[in-house]
Motif scaffolding. Sequence first.
Motif, mmCIF file in Angstrom:
data_model
loop_
_atom_site.group_PDB
_atom_site.id
_atom_site.type_symbol
_atom_site.label_atom_id
_atom_site.label_comp_id
_atom_site.label_asym_id
_atom_site.label_seq_id
_atom_site.Cartn_x
_atom_site.Cartn_y
_atom_site.Cartn_z
ATOM 1 N N ASP A 1 0.838 -1.189 0.000
ATOM 2 C CA ASP A 1 0.000 0.000 0.000
ATOM 3 C C ASP A 1 0.882 1.251 0.000
ATOM 4 O O ASP A 1 1.942 1.265 0.639
ATOM 5 N N PRO A 2 0.493 2.317 -0.713
ATOM 6 C CA PRO A 2 1.329 3.527 -0.742
ATOM 7 C C PRO A 2 1.689 4.068 0.631
ATOM 8 O O PRO A 2 2.817 4.538 0.839
ATOM 9 N N TRP A 3 0.763 3.992 1.587
ATOM 10 C CA TRP A 3 1.085 4.508 2.915
ATOM 11 C C TRP A 3 2.086 3.617 3.645
ATOM 12 O O TRP A 3 2.924 4.107 4.409
ATOM 13 N N ALA A 4 2.034 2.322 3.391
ATOM 14 C CA ALA A 4 3.030 1.424 3.975
ATOM 15 C C ALA A 4 4.408 1.718 3.380
ATOM 16 O O ALA A 4 5.425 1.719 4.095
ATOM 17 N N ARG B 1 5.367 4.621 2.138
ATOM 18 C CA ARG B 1 5.808 5.915 2.663
ATOM 19 C C ARG B 1 6.318 5.791 4.090
ATOM 20 O O ARG B 1 7.192 6.563 4.518
ATOM 21 N N ALA B 2 5.775 4.819 4.836
ATOM 22 C CA ALA B 2 6.267 4.595 6.200
ATOM 23 C C ALA B 2 7.739 4.174 6.177
ATOM 24 O O ALA B 2 8.513 4.542 7.069
ATOM 25 N N CYS C 1 9.651 12.461 -2.454
ATOM 26 C CA CYS C 1 8.443 11.635 -2.322
ATOM 27 C C CYS C 1 7.190 12.492 -2.451
ATOM 28 O O CYS C 1 6.208 12.085 -3.092
ATOM 29 N N SER D 1 4.174 12.351 -5.362
ATOM 30 C CA SER D 1 2.743 12.264 -5.074
ATOM 31 C C SER D 1 1.968 13.382 -5.765
ATOM 32 O O SER D 1 0.860 13.165 -6.284
ATOM 33 N N HIS E 1 -0.145 3.068 -6.758
ATOM 34 C CA HIS E 1 0.609 2.006 -6.082
ATOM 35 C C HIS E 1 1.949 1.761 -6.778
ATOM 36 O O HIS E 1 3.001 1.669 -6.134
ATOM 37 N N THR F 1 4.353 4.912 -6.509
ATOM 38 C CA THR F 1 4.879 5.081 -5.149
ATOM 39 C C THR F 1 5.921 4.018 -4.822
ATOM 40 O O THR F 1 6.971 4.313 -4.240
#
Length: 236
Positions: free
Chosen positions: A76-79, A81-82, A107, A111, A144, A147
Motif C-alpha cells: 500500500d502507498p502509505w506502507a 511511505r512509512a 516523495c 505524489s 501504487h 509510489t
Amino acid sequence: MHPPSTDTPTRPTGSRAARTAAALCVPSVVLLLLVALEWHPLLSLDGDIARTTHRWAVDDPTTTRVSRILTDWVWDPWAMRALVAVAVIWLALRGAWWLALWITGACAAGSVVQQGLKAAVDRPRPSWPDPVDSAHFAAFPSGHSMTAMVVCGLLLWLLRTHGAGPVLWRTALTLAVISVAGVGLTRIWLGVHWPSDVLGGWLLGALTVAVAIATYTYGPGRRATYGPGSRATDGT
C-alpha cells in the motif's frame, strides 16, 4: 567515533542520473500522450489483457485474496511511505538534515505529480459486472506502482551511497524488484488498473527517482556529510 569521510566519488552518479532522467522522459511523455489521446491500439491491448487477468482472478479466489492482502497492506502507498519515514528519521538522527528533507521532498513531489496527472488525464478505471476489488479516483498513472518505484528507488540509492555490504545490497535489491513488479501485477490482477496505468506508474516513478538523484547531486546539499562511518559525502 570516526571522522566524516572525505572520499572523492569515483563515479559520476549525478551525470548518469541526469542522462537516465532524460531517457525516461521520452517513453513517459509518449505513453502519457497515447493514454490521454485514447490511442485505439493501446486501449485495445489494455482491454485484452485486463479481460484475461480478470477472468483468472474470478476463477482463482485464493490468488485474488493474497493479491488483495499484498496490495492493501504490504505494498500500500502509505506502507511504502512509512519506510521512507523510517529512513528520513535515521538520516536526521545522523545529522543529514538536508538529505532527509530532500528525500521527503522527492516523495512529496512524486505524489503531487501522480495526483495531478490523474486529475488531468481523468482516465476511467476498468469496470466489471463481477469485480473482485474496488478503487477510486482516476486510473492513470497507477499510484501504487509509482509510489513503490519512487520509494524503492530512493531507498536503494541511500543504501548505495552509504556503502551497503553485498549481502544487504542484494537482499534489498531483490525485495525492491519483487515489490515494484508485484504491486503492479496485483493492480492488474485485481482489475482496478489497466496495464498501461501500471507501466506509466513505473516510468514516472523511475523518472522521479532519477531527477531527485540528479538534482541532489548538483544541488546545495551535495557536500553534506552523512555522519559517522559514511562512505560518501555528496550523494554520489
